[in-house]
Write a protein that holds these residues in place. Sequence first.
Motif, PDB file in Angstrom:
ATOM      1  N   CYS A   1       0.835  -1.218   0.000  1.00 22.51           N
ATOM      2  CA  CYS A   1       0.000   0.000   0.000  1.00 22.51           C
ATOM      3  C   CYS A   1       0.862   1.258   0.000  1.00 22.51           C
ATOM      4  O   CYS A   1       0.565   2.215  -0.722  1.00 22.51           O
ATOM      5  CB  CYS A   1      -0.927  -0.002   1.215  1.00 22.51           C
ATOM      6  SG  CYS A   1      -2.221  -1.261   1.141  1.00 22.51           S
ATOM      7  N   ASP A   2       1.924   1.252   0.813  1.00 21.75           N
ATOM      8  CA  ASP A   2       2.811   2.425   0.874  1.00 21.75           C
ATOM      9  C   ASP A   2       3.442   2.715  -0.486  1.00 21.75           C
ATOM     10  O   ASP A   2       3.469   3.859  -0.947  1.00 21.75           O
ATOM     11  CB  ASP A   2       3.903   2.227   1.921  1.00 21.75           C
ATOM     12  CG  ASP A   2       3.377   2.299   3.341  1.00 21.75           C
ATOM     13  OD1 ASP A   2       2.244   2.789   3.537  1.00 21.75           O
ATOM     14  OD2 ASP A   2       4.094   1.851   4.259  1.00 21.75           O
ATOM     15  N   PHE A   3       3.970   1.665  -1.146  1.00 22.61           N
ATOM     16  CA  PHE A   3       4.599   1.886  -2.443  1.00 22.61           C
ATOM     17  C   PHE A   3       3.568   2.220  -3.516  1.00 22.61           C
ATOM     18  O   PHE A   3       3.873   2.950  -4.464  1.00 22.61           O
ATOM     19  CB  PHE A   3       5.462   0.690  -2.844  1.00 22.61           C
ATOM     20  CG  PHE A   3       6.799   0.687  -2.139  1.00 22.61           C
ATOM     21  CD1 PHE A   3       7.796   1.576  -2.507  1.00 22.61           C
ATOM     22  CD2 PHE A   3       7.034  -0.168  -1.080  1.00 22.61           C
ATOM     23  CE1 PHE A   3       9.001   1.605  -1.852  1.00 22.61           C
ATOM     24  CE2 PHE A   3       8.244  -0.154  -0.410  1.00 22.61           C
ATOM     25  CZ  PHE A   3       9.237   0.731  -0.800  1.00 22.61           C
ATOM     26  N   ALA A   4       2.359   1.711  -3.369  1.00 20.30           N
ATOM     27  CA  ALA A   4       1.286   2.115  -4.294  1.00 20.30           C
ATOM     28  C   ALA A   4       0.995   3.602  -4.147  1.00 20.30           C
ATOM     29  O   ALA A   4       0.817   4.313  -5.141  1.00 20.30           O
ATOM     30  CB  ALA A   4       0.022   1.291  -4.024  1.00 20.30           C
ATOM     31  N   LEU A   5       0.951   4.088  -2.902  1.00 21.45           N
ATOM     32  CA  LEU A   5       0.714   5.518  -2.677  1.00 21.45           C
ATOM     33  C   LEU A   5       1.866   6.364  -3.201  1.00 21.45           C
ATOM     34  O   LEU A   5       1.641   7.433  -3.787  1.00 21.45           O
ATOM     35  CB  LEU A   5       0.487   5.792  -1.189  1.00 21.45           C
ATOM     36  CG  LEU A   5      -0.869   5.343  -0.652  1.00 21.45           C
ATOM     37  CD1 LEU A   5      -0.923   5.510   0.857  1.00 21.45           C
ATOM     38  CD2 LEU A   5      -1.986   6.113  -1.314  1.00 21.45           C
ATOM     39  N   VAL A   6       3.094   5.891  -2.995  1.00 22.72           N
ATOM     40  CA  VAL A   6       4.246   6.625  -3.533  1.00 22.72           C
ATOM     41  C   VAL A   6       4.133   6.715  -5.055  1.00 22.72           C
ATOM     42  O   VAL A   6       4.328   7.793  -5.637  1.00 22.72           O
ATOM     43  CB  VAL A   6       5.576   5.943  -3.108  1.00 22.72           C
ATOM     44  CG1 VAL A   6       6.746   6.476  -3.914  1.00 22.72           C
ATOM     45  CG2 VAL A   6       5.818   6.133  -1.629  1.00 22.72           C
ATOM     46  N   SER A   7       3.817   5.599  -5.694  1.00 24.84           N
ATOM     47  CA  SER A   7       3.643   5.607  -7.152  1.00 24.84           C
ATOM     48  C   SER A   7       2.515   6.543  -7.564  1.00 24.84           C
ATOM     49  O   SER A   7       2.650   7.312  -8.518  1.00 24.84           O
ATOM     50  CB  SER A   7       3.344   4.193  -7.656  1.00 24.84           C
ATOM     51  OG  SER A   7       4.416   3.334  -7.378  1.00 24.84           O
ATOM     52  N   PHE A   8       1.386   6.463  -6.842  1.00 25.24           N
ATOM     53  CA  PHE A   8       0.247   7.322  -7.136  1.00 25.24           C
ATOM     54  C   PHE A   8       0.641   8.795  -7.064  1.00 25.24           C
ATOM     55  O   PHE A   8       0.349   9.573  -7.980  1.00 25.24           O
ATOM     56  CB  PHE A   8      -0.899   7.034  -6.160  1.00 25.24           C
ATOM     57  CG  PHE A   8      -2.041   7.996  -6.281  1.00 25.24           C
ATOM     58  CD1 PHE A   8      -2.987   7.850  -7.274  1.00 25.24           C
ATOM     59  CD2 PHE A   8      -2.156   9.076  -5.414  1.00 25.24           C
ATOM     60  CE1 PHE A   8      -4.047   8.736  -7.396  1.00 25.24           C
ATOM     61  CE2 PHE A   8      -3.200   9.972  -5.526  1.00 25.24           C
ATOM     62  CZ  PHE A   8      -4.146   9.806  -6.521  1.00 25.24           C
ATOM     63  N   TYR A   9       1.305   9.189  -5.970  1.00 26.04           N
ATOM     64  CA  TYR A   9       1.689  10.597  -5.817  1.00 26.04           C
ATOM     65  C   TYR A   9       2.658  11.034  -6.901  1.00 26.04           C
ATOM     66  O   TYR A   9       2.553  12.149  -7.425  1.00 26.04           O
ATOM     67  CB  TYR A   9       2.292  10.851  -4.435  1.00 26.04           C
ATOM     68  CG  TYR A   9       1.260  10.912  -3.342  1.00 26.04           C
ATOM     69  CD1 TYR A   9       0.188  11.789  -3.420  1.00 26.04           C
ATOM     70  CD2 TYR A   9       1.345  10.088  -2.230  1.00 26.04           C
ATOM     71  CE1 TYR A   9      -0.766  11.846  -2.425  1.00 26.04           C
ATOM     72  CE2 TYR A   9       0.393  10.136  -1.226  1.00 26.04           C
ATOM     73  CZ  TYR A   9      -0.658  11.021  -1.327  1.00 26.04           C
ATOM     74  OH  TYR A   9      -1.609  11.071  -0.346  1.00 26.04           O
ATOM     75  N   HIS A  10       3.609  10.168  -7.258  1.00 19.30           N
ATOM     76  CA  HIS A  10       4.560  10.546  -8.301  1.00 19.30           C
ATOM     77  C   HIS A  10       3.863  10.669  -9.653  1.00 19.30           C
ATOM     78  O   HIS A  10       4.127  11.614 -10.399  1.00 19.30           O
ATOM     79  CB  HIS A  10       5.706   9.536  -8.369  1.00 19.30           C
ATOM     80  CG  HIS A  10       6.775   9.827  -7.378  1.00 19.30           C
ATOM     81  ND1 HIS A  10       7.886  10.565  -7.678  1.00 19.30           N
ATOM     82  CD2 HIS A  10       6.880   9.495  -6.066  1.00 19.30           C
ATOM     83  CE1 HIS A  10       8.640  10.677  -6.592  1.00 19.30           C
ATOM     84  NE2 HIS A  10       8.054  10.033  -5.602  1.00 19.30           N
ATOM     85  N   ILE A  11       2.988   9.715  -9.973  1.00 17.36           N
ATOM     86  CA  ILE A  11       2.335   9.723 -11.286  1.00 17.36           C
ATOM     87  C   ILE A  11       1.316  10.847 -11.399  1.00 17.36           C
ATOM     88  O   ILE A  11       1.265  11.559 -12.411  1.00 17.36           O
ATOM     89  CB  ILE A  11       1.668   8.358 -11.554  1.00 17.36           C
ATOM     90  CG1 ILE A  11       2.751   7.291 -11.736  1.00 17.36           C
ATOM     91  CG2 ILE A  11       0.753   8.411 -12.769  1.00 17.36           C
ATOM     92  CD1 ILE A  11       2.239   5.870 -11.699  1.00 17.36           C
TER      93      ILE A  11
END
Length: 127
Positions: free
Chosen positions: A72-82
Motif C-alpha cells: 500500500c505504501d509503495f502504491a501511494l508513492v507511485s500514485f503521488y509521483h504519477i
Amino acid sequence: MADSLDLINRDPNNINNHLQCNFEDVFAEPEGTHSIDCVWKLSYTCFNLWKGICYKIATILCGICIAAEWGCDFALVSFYHIWCFTPIFKMLDINCGCAKKFYIQCVSCCIEPCCMACGQLFHNFKK
C-alpha cells in the motif's frame, strides 16, 4: 507473477547482504578457548533451529500484513509521483521556461548594453 518468483534465491539484488546471521558469523571460539565438542555442536543446532523457528513464526504472524502495508505504501508513492509530482514538475518546467525567457530578455535589453559599454571603456586602458 508467481511463475517468475524465485523460491531459491530470495535476495537476487543482494539487498540484505548486511544481515549475515549464520552461527559462524555470530559465534567463534578462538584458539585455546574451546568448549566441549558436544556443547559446540548442540549450540550450533539450537542456534539454527531457534533462529529458523522464530523467523518462521514471525513471518507467519506478521509477514503477510507487513507486506500488504508496504504494498500500500509503495502504491501511494507511485500514485503521488504519477498523479501529483510529475505534473507539478512539468508545470514548473513550463512556467520557469517562460520566466527564464523573460529574465534573459531583461538582462539582454537593460544590463548587457551597460556591461558592453563598460567593457569597451576599460578595453582601451593599458598597463
